[in-house]
Design a protein around this motif. Structure first.
Motif, mmCIF file in Angstrom:
data_model
loop_
_atom_site.group_PDB
_atom_site.id
_atom_site.type_symbol
_atom_site.label_atom_id
_atom_site.label_comp_id
_atom_site.label_asym_id
_atom_site.label_seq_id
_atom_site.Cartn_x
_atom_site.Cartn_y
_atom_site.Cartn_z
ATOM 1 N N LEU A 298 58.022 57.300 79.374
ATOM 2 C CA LEU A 298 58.400 56.750 78.076
ATOM 3 C C LEU A 298 57.255 55.926 77.503
ATOM 4 N N PRO B 207 55.708 53.666 74.210
ATOM 5 C CA PRO B 207 56.060 52.933 72.992
ATOM 6 C C PRO B 207 55.052 53.173 71.880
ATOM 7 N N SER C 65 59.883 48.523 75.897
ATOM 8 C CA SER C 65 60.544 48.796 74.620
ATOM 9 C C SER C 65 61.645 49.846 74.732
ATOM 10 N N TRP C 66 61.397 50.921 75.475
ATOM 11 C CA TRP C 66 62.431 51.951 75.609
ATOM 12 C C TRP C 66 63.647 51.399 76.347
ATOM 13 N N LEU D 116 65.400 50.214 72.732
ATOM 14 C CA LEU D 116 66.086 51.496 72.567
ATOM 15 C C LEU D 116 67.269 51.661 73.515
ATOM 16 N N VAL E 285 67.618 52.763 76.478
ATOM 17 C CA VAL E 285 67.707 54.138 76.951
ATOM 18 C C VAL E 285 68.532 54.245 78.224
ATOM 19 N N ALA F 248 58.374 53.819 82.594
ATOM 20 C CA ALA F 248 57.774 53.196 81.402
ATOM 21 C C ALA F 248 56.530 52.419 81.812
ATOM 22 N N TYR G 94 57.581 57.241 70.659
ATOM 23 C CA TYR G 94 57.824 57.047 69.236
ATOM 24 C C TYR G 94 56.573 56.461 68.588
ATOM 25 N N THR H 237 62.850 50.814 65.455
ATOM 26 C CA THR H 237 63.453 51.116 66.754
ATOM 27 C C THR H 237 64.933 51.451 66.613
ATOM 28 N N TRP I 106 65.147 55.200 66.243
ATOM 29 C CA TRP I 106 64.846 55.941 67.473
ATOM 30 C C TRP I 106 65.911 55.726 68.536
ATOM 31 N N LYS I 107 66.516 54.558 68.537
ATOM 32 C CA LYS I 107 67.597 54.275 69.491
ATOM 33 C C LYS I 107 68.753 55.254 69.298
ATOM 34 N N VAL J 107 68.403 58.754 71.091
ATOM 35 C CA VAL J 107 68.260 58.858 72.550
ATOM 36 C C VAL J 107 69.162 59.932 73.163
#
Length: 384
Positions: A157, A159, A167-168, A172, A174, A194, A246, A353, A356-357, A360
């Motif tokens: 993942l 960022p 961040s993910w 997000l 995830v 990550a 992203y 974000t 993008w969240k 997922v």
């Protein structure tokens, strides 16, 4: 005090309250000549403005995981210990199969925002010369006896820039989103990884190798990848590995997957771009040669011209003018066995974000159709 987390946020809020109370309490009580009273009042107003800006920054930073540390924010820290010329394959003449295992100690993640079950380690890349933290989340099936002979697929993942390795997991959510879906069998279990991508002060590496500067490509595609295989029941074939990113991380995910089809089967690009110069701090974008060579369209064109289109599956999403056209350009160039699935997002809420969240679940449903688990060899020994 850490830049992220509750203590600094509460300290900022407390100072803001003090800054707003002070003028009401002291404005008419300041003694002395007019010039001194005016200066004192001006300082109180400036203090209130600075604390207000600080609180807003902390809230935005915590919500989007832009900067992890004070060094990241101030541009005073480097995670590059060496940056020798590693050649076109990013291996510097080494064979990954000949490298000894790099067993790591893992600890619970140091930030509760990433959620439960996330662990981290500090990795020193033997090939890349990069040192940085790597966060790992294991799917609920990992410790299930029914899966003890399975090696799991892995998704790296990435960022945006600036961006934190958290961040993910943090912004997000995830792992939080995927865990119940995996438990219900709606999404195939994968290991989430990550790694740190903010490696140089004030610069986006563009995930390239630049001798004398940074070997970001080798950090992500060689050192991090090998460490995960050495420490977990993770597949070591390309069909078990993918990248997802992203913004600037989307550019990296696409570039790395197309450049290394021997290491990755798929990549996900959320609101990305092809030309690295679209990120003004990109090292690749500032180097005329690297700007061309690290453009995914150039990578795809070159592979097609040599009669070797990569066996790579791409999933590209974005709004008009924010990733969608980049995906269309790649899809137009795709030749079997390369595949490019492009999805346009309409009225999604910008380059954030939050957008993008929301993507997922669909991203990992698609990844589940591309990645394969591998049987565990009886002789293989992996960590936790």
């Amino acid at each position: 005090m850490s830049l992220t987390g509750t203590p600094f946020f509460l300290t900022s809020v407390t100072l803001l309250i003090v800054a707003f109370v002070l003028p009401f309490a002291l404005w008419g009580r300041i003694a002395g000549p007019p010039l001194l009273r005016g200066l004192a009042r001006l300082l109180m107003l400036l203090f209130a403005q600075v604390t207000a800006i600080t609180v807003v920054f902390v809230m935005v930073n915590n919500a989007n995981n832009l900067y992890d540390t004070w060094d990241d924010l101030l541009g005073t820290g480097s995670h590059v210990e060496a940056a020798r010329d590693l050649g076109p394959d990013g291996m510097g003449g080494q064979q990954i199969r000949n490298e000894p295992k790099q067993l790591q100690r893992f600890r619970p993640a140091d930030d509760p925002q990433v959620g439960p079950g996330v662990q981290m380690t500090d990795l020193r890349g033997r090939i890349s010369g990069v040192a940085g933290e790597v966060y790992v989340w294991l799917p609920p099936q990992y410790n299930d006896p029914a899966y003890r002979n399975k090696k799991f697929p892995v998704v790296e993942l990435l960022p945006g820039y600036p961006g934190s390795a958290k961040s993910w997991m943090g912004s997000l959510r995830v792992a939080e989103q995927l865990q119940p879906l995996m438990q219900r069998g709606q999404i195939r279990p994968v290991i989430l990884v990550a790694p740190r991508t903010n490696l140089l002060p004030g610069a986006d590496t563009g995930c390239v190798n630049l001798p004398g500067k940074v070997n970001a490509d080798s950090w992500l595609t060689v050192d991090v990848r090998k460490m995960i295989i050495d420490n977990f029941r993770a597949g070591d074939k390309p069909d078990s590995w993918a990248l997802a990113g992203y913004s600037a991380g989307a550019h990296c995910a696409t570039k790395l997957a197309l450049s290394h089809p021997d290491r990755y089967r798929a990549a996900v690009s959320l609101s990305g771009y092809n030309d690295p110069a679209l990120e003004r701090d990109s090292l690749a974008g500032k180097d005329p040669k690297l700007r061309i060579e690290s453009n995914p369209m150039h990578i795809l064109k070159s592979a097609n011209a040599m009669g070797r289109p990569p066996r790579t599956a791409l999933y590209v999403t974005g709004a008009a003018g924010d990733g969608y056209q980049a995906g269309l350009g790649l899809r137009q160039l795709a030749r079997f066995p390369t595949t490019v699935d492009v999805q346009q997002i309409s009225g999604a809420g910008g380059h954030t974000t939050a957008v993008w969240k929301q993507q997922v679940p669909q991203v990992f449903q698609w990844l589940g159709t591309q990645l394969r688990a591998e049987p565990q060899r009886p002789s293989a020994q992996h960590g936790s």
